[in-house]
Design an enzyme around this catalytic site. Sequence first.
Site, PDB file in Angstrom:
ATOM      1  N   HIS A 202       0.824  -1.222   0.000  1.00  7.01           N
ATOM      2  CA  HIS A 202       0.000   0.000   0.000  1.00  7.01           C
ATOM      3  C   HIS A 202       0.857   1.270   0.000  1.00  7.01           C
ATOM      4  CE1 HIS A 202      -3.646  -2.241   0.326  1.00  7.01           C
ATOM      5  NE2 HIS A 202      -3.326  -2.773   1.492  1.00  7.01           N
TER       6      HIS A 202
ATOM      7  N   HIS B  71      -6.446  -7.204  -0.605  1.00  5.22           N
ATOM      8  CA  HIS B  71      -6.589  -5.756  -0.751  1.00  5.22           C
ATOM      9  C   HIS B  71      -5.894  -5.318  -2.030  1.00  5.22           C
ATOM     10  CE1 HIS B  71      -6.824  -6.581   3.586  1.00  5.22           C
ATOM     11  NE2 HIS B  71      -7.734  -5.625   3.603  1.00  5.22           N
TER      12      HIS B  71
ATOM     13  N   ASP C   9      -4.610 -12.937   2.838  1.00  2.00           N
ATOM     14  CA  ASP C   9      -5.851 -12.540   3.493  1.00  2.00           C
ATOM     15  C   ASP C   9      -7.086 -12.817   2.640  1.00  2.00           C
ATOM     16  OD1 ASP C   9      -4.950 -10.664   1.731  1.00  2.00           O
ATOM     17  OD2 ASP C   9      -4.890  -9.016   3.167  1.00  2.00           O
TER      18      ASP C   9
END
Lengths: 573, 443
Positions: free
Chosen positions: B112, B154, B241
Site C-alpha cells: 500500500h 486488498h 488474506d
Amino acid sequence: MYIIGIDVGGTNTDVALIKDDVVVATGKVPTDHDNLAESTAAALECILDTYSGQESLKLHLSTTLCTNTIIEGKGEPTAVLAVPGPGMRIEDLGLGFAVQILEGSVDHRGREVAGISISEVHDALKAASAEGTAALAIVGKFSHRNPAQELAIEEVAKNAYPEFRHITLGHRLSGRPNFPRRLSTSYLNAGVAKTQARFVDMIQRVMVRGKDIGPVFVLKADGGTMTLEDSLIRPVETILSGPAASIMGARALTAYPKENAVIVDIGGTTTDIAVQIGGEAVFQRQGAEIAGHRTLVPALFARSIGLGGDSEIRVLSEEADSGTARLEIGPKRAGIPAALGGSRATPTDAAVTLGLASIGDVERARKAVAIIGVELGYGIEEAARAIIDAFTNKLTKEIEDTYAYLESRPVYTVSELLASPDIRPKAIIGLGGPAHVFIPKAAEAIGLAWEVLPRYQEANAIGSGASRPTAAVTLHADTALGTITVPEMDYVGKLRTKRLFDLEKARTDARQWAYKKGRSLGITSLEDIVIIEEESFNMVRGFYTTGRIFTIRAQVRPDVRRVRAAKIGGRSQ
Amino acid sequence: MRESKHKVGLIFFPAFDWAISPDHPEREERLLYTRDQIMEEGLFDIPGIEEFRPAIASDAQINRTHICVPSTSEVITESHRIAAGGTITAADLVLNGEVDRSFALLRPPGHHAMRVVHGSRGFCVVNNEAIMVEHIRHTYGPNLRIAIVDTDAHHGDGTQDIFYNDPGVLHISLHQDGRTLYPGSGFMNERGGPAAYGQTINVPLPPGTGDEGILYVLEHLVLPILAEFEPDVIVNAAGQDNHYTDPLTNMNFTAQGYARLTELLSPDIVVLEGGYSIEGALPYVNAGLILALAGLDYSAAREPDWSEDKVKQSPRVTEAVKGIVGQLQRMWSTRHDVDLGAVFGTGRVFERRRQIYYDTDGIMEEQLEHIRLCPNCSGWRSIYSGATRGLGRATLIAAVLIPWHCCPQCRREAENRHDANAAESRFRHVYLQDVEKDVFIGS
C-alpha cells in the site's frame, strides 16, 4: 576425588585418570567390540596403579556403541507409530524407515484437533507385535506442545502389549519443534535401547579392586554427561560423544578457556573445526546428524573437512591468468604417508621433508615429494613448502567459511539482526598429530594467537573425564488456553492463575524444572541453572489481549572441569 | 528427505520484536504460529530449501522508489529496512542463480506504500516489491521486464501507483472488490498511465470468491497475459488474506488454493504481503506455499478445520468472476486499439489530482501530478504533494521524477523544473529522483 574418563572408540579405548584438577595417568587399549566390558576393564587396569583405592571414584564414559549400532544399521527392528495430522506427507520425508500413520491431530498451540482411534492403535500394535518387534516409537506432530495422544497410545501398548519392551515417546526426547527429526530421534532411540541396556548391565558389573566402581556418568553429543540410568531412557543422546569428548578435552586443557577461539583437530583423514564463544562451545542449530538421520539430539557444532596428514595431493593444471600451478589437498585420503611405506606423497611427507616432523623414513618422504615437485617444476624443498602452504590455505579458508556460516545463521528479531555478537576467534586451539606443523602458520595467516595442545592423543579421554552434567528443559505456557507443558519432564499442567502468570513466573518455573532435572546429576544449586532462550508474545484476538505465550529454555550451565596435565603415569597395551 | 524440484531460498524474518502498536494486526505475534508450523514440519531440513538472513536496505536503495517526506530515515524504522532488504535478498538469490526461486516471508508488508510517503498507510510505509524491482533494474539491467502479480485480498494500490506509467512493469492485482474493502480502489478502469496503458490490470473479485474463482482468474486471465508480456522476472505479492478465516476480508481461499496458485504461477520471487488470520490461515498457507514453490507434493497441507462446505463458492460468484475475466480479457487484447488521446488528452502534459488517505497514521495527502506526454520516452513527471496530519497545517513538497530511458529533452525539462522548484519558498522540501542516473536529491 578421582574421575576416570574413558572414551570407547571404534579402534581404541582411551582412559585418563583425573585427580582433582590434574591428569595423573592415561592409557590406551584396543577396543574389543564383542566384549566391551572386558576391554573397558582392561582400560581401567592401565591407570589404576596411580589410584590409591581409598578416595571416592567416579567414572565418565564416552562410548561409540550407539553410534556404531546406528551406522552399521544393527539397531533393533522398531515399529514407529506416527500421528502426523495435516502437513507434509510422511512418505516425502525420506526417513529411511517405515512409519505407521494413525488418525489424530494436534495443532501448533497444542490443541487436539482430531482424536486418535483406539481400535486403530490396537490394530497397529497387533501388526507390529505379529512381526516380533520389541521396540516401539510413538511420535505425534506438535507433541512437544501436547503429548496427550502419544501418552494415550503408550497406555494402550503398556496395558495390552507387554512384548514391547522398549517404548520411546517423542516428546520426552526434546522440547524443540521438528516432527521429522522427532520421528528419527525416537526411532533411533527405541532401536538402540536394548544395546545400551546390555552395555549398562556389563558396566555395572565392572569392579575396581573388588569394589563397585562408584557412580557412572555417560557422555552425550553435547559434551555433557547424564546418569547411567538416564542413558537407558535416552540412549540416542550418546551418539557422537567421541568427537564431543575431544572438543571437551581441548576446552579442559586450553590456555584460552574464556576467549572466543576456534578448536582445530587435525587428524590423518579429516580436520574437525569446533567453535568456542566466550568460553562456551557452539551447538548445532537443530541437532546431531548420523547415518543420514537428522535428529533433535543436542550436539556440539563441528565441521568436518577432508583435510589431514594423509590427504591426497593433486597438481591442478596451470591457471591461464596466473601462470602458476595449484595444489589441491584432500578431500580424499591418499593412504599412509610415503615415509611410513605409502605409495604417494602426503602432507605429512612434506612436513618430514622439511624436518618439521620426524616420522618414518625421510628419504622415502623426499622421493614422494620430489614427484610432486617434477609436476610443479619445483625442487624438493620448494614443492614441500608449496604443499604445506596449500594445506594451510585450505585450512584458513575452511575456518573463515565456518565463521561465515555461523554468522549467517538466521535470527528472528530486529535487535539480533542489528547487533550480532562478535563471535570471531582470538586464538586457535590446535590438536592432532600434524597440528604443530599447520596451526602456527594458519594462525599467522589469520592473525590469531595459537597453541597446540601437547596431549592430543588423550584429549578424548581427558575430555570425557573433564565433562560436566548437562540437562535442559523447555517450558511452554499459553495463558489463553491455561496450559503449561515441560515435555522433557513429561509434565502437562493447568495454569490456575492465568492472569498472574507472567514472564518472571515462567522463568522461575523453568529454572525450577531444570534444577529438578539437574539434581539427579549432582546439581546442588539453582545458581547453576541458566535461561538460554526465552520468548514472550502477547496474544491479541479481535483487538483485545487474550493471553500470553511463553517459551523458556533453561539448562544446567554447561561447563568443563579445567585440568592440567602433570607428570603422567599409566601405560598402554 | 525428498529433495525439492526447485531450489528455494527462504528469507524468513518474523520480526518478533516489532509491532505498529501492541494490539495492531501487524504485531510481534503475526508470524509466530507460521514459524511454529514450518519448524515443526521440518521444512528447513528439506534438501533444496535454504534459509537466508535478510539484508538491510539502504537509503539509496529506498530512494530509487520512494520520495519519503521529510526523509527516508525519518519515516521508517529498522524493521522496514529489513523487510525491504530481505526482499532485495530474495531477488539477488534468484538473479545470481544461487536458487531457482525465493520467498521473502517477512513483515511488515509494503504494497500500500505509494511513490510519495508521508507516513504509514494500510500497515505499510515503504513498498518492498517496488524497492526490489528498482534494485533488480539497477543491478541486473534496466531492460529487464518484470511482472508483479498481487494476490493480496486488498488492492495493491501502492505498487500500482509506483509503476502505473512504467512500460517495463506489468502489474496485475487480484483483490476483493474495492467497493467492499480497503483501500476502496482497484477497479477495472484503472489501466495505467499514458506510457504503460493496459499494463495495470485490476481484477476486483466479489466477496465470497474461493479457490475455484481465483484459480479461474489465474488460468484464464493471468497466465495468458504473462505469456504475452514475456517477463524476465515474475513476482508474486502474496498476501494471505483471501483466506476463509481472515478477520479483515470476506473471501474463501484455502491453503490448497494458495499452493495450487503458486504452482500455476511459478513465480521467481514471492513476497509476503497481508494476511491476519495468524492462527487459522498463515501457518497452513505458508507451509503449502513453500512446498508448492519447491515443487513438492502439497496435497496434505491443509487447515485442520477445512471442509468443502465451508469454502464452497456460490454459483452467483462463479458467474460474476467469469464475467469479470471475460471483460478483462477483451480489455487486454484491445489495449493497443485504445485512443490514448481520448484518455490522456493531446496536450504536452497529462494531469491528475488525487486525495490519498493514510489510515494507519491518520494523514490526508493532496496530490497533483503532471506526466509529460513525450513521443520519445515515458515522460518525466512532476508531483506536488501536501499532507495534513489531523488539524495541523499542510506540508507542501515538490518532486521531479526522471524515468528509465528518459529522452534528453525530458531530462532537460525535468532538471529545469527541479531548479525552479528549489527556488520557490512555498515548498518545504524539494526532491529529484533520477532512477536512470541513480541520483536522488532531497532538501
